[in-house]
Design an enzyme around this catalytic site. Sequence first.
Site, PDB file in Angstrom:
ATOM      1  N   ASP A 137       0.856  -1.188   0.000  1.00  0.00           N
ATOM      2  CA  ASP A 137       0.000   0.000   0.000  1.00  0.00           C
ATOM      3  C   ASP A 137       0.891   1.236   0.000  1.00  0.00           C
ATOM      4  OD1 ASP A 137      -2.453  -1.353   0.022  1.00  0.00           O
ATOM      5  OD2 ASP A 137      -2.418  -1.565   2.197  1.00  0.00           O
ATOM      6  N   ASP A 155      -6.893  -1.336  -4.853  1.00  0.00           N
ATOM      7  CA  ASP A 155      -7.994  -1.011  -3.935  1.00  0.00           C
ATOM      8  C   ASP A 155      -8.907   0.059  -4.535  1.00  0.00           C
ATOM      9  OD1 ASP A 155      -6.833  -2.767  -2.084  1.00  0.00           O
ATOM     10  OD2 ASP A 155      -5.700  -1.159  -1.118  1.00  0.00           O
TER      11      ASP A 155
END
Length: 176
Positions: A137, A155
């Site tokens: 991330d 995402d």
Amino acid sequence: MASTTSRSARPARRNNKASGNTTPLLWMAFALLVVVLDQFFKIVIVRTFTYGESRPVTRFFNLVLVYNKGAAFSFLADAGGWQRWFFTGLGLVVGAFIVWLLYRHTGQKLFCFAVSLILGGAVGNVVDRVVYGHVIDFLDFYVRNYHWPAFNVADCAITVGAVLLIVDELRRVRKH
């Protein structure tokens, strides 16, 4: 005994394949583009950041490098390792189901666009889990000291795809 129901009295089935001129392969190619973009940005971040490093971009957005061994919002991140394979398997099952949906509903462009985004995002995160053992991330949005959990391009694709699925369903319901 012959059926008393006439052919015209039966509800018409929607032909999901007839409308539009797209193919499942086109939608899968779009999903692959999402995977490629996701992996490209992750590789750039991994090569230019150290773990935990954060670089401000604006007053509300940083680029960071963090790892997520769990699911959304780090759900089950500390579960002991089994979650890596659980979420990998789940992503593969969801991916297979979406491919089936693409073949079944090819003519529904918004629907196929939405599930292609979800497919690309799911596969992008599955690649991370298989290759690295965690999801990479790097997008960190915040207000003052409150930081939204970091996330990635995959995402974003999953989220936008889910919103578009809702929009598609609302439009479909409104027509009836």
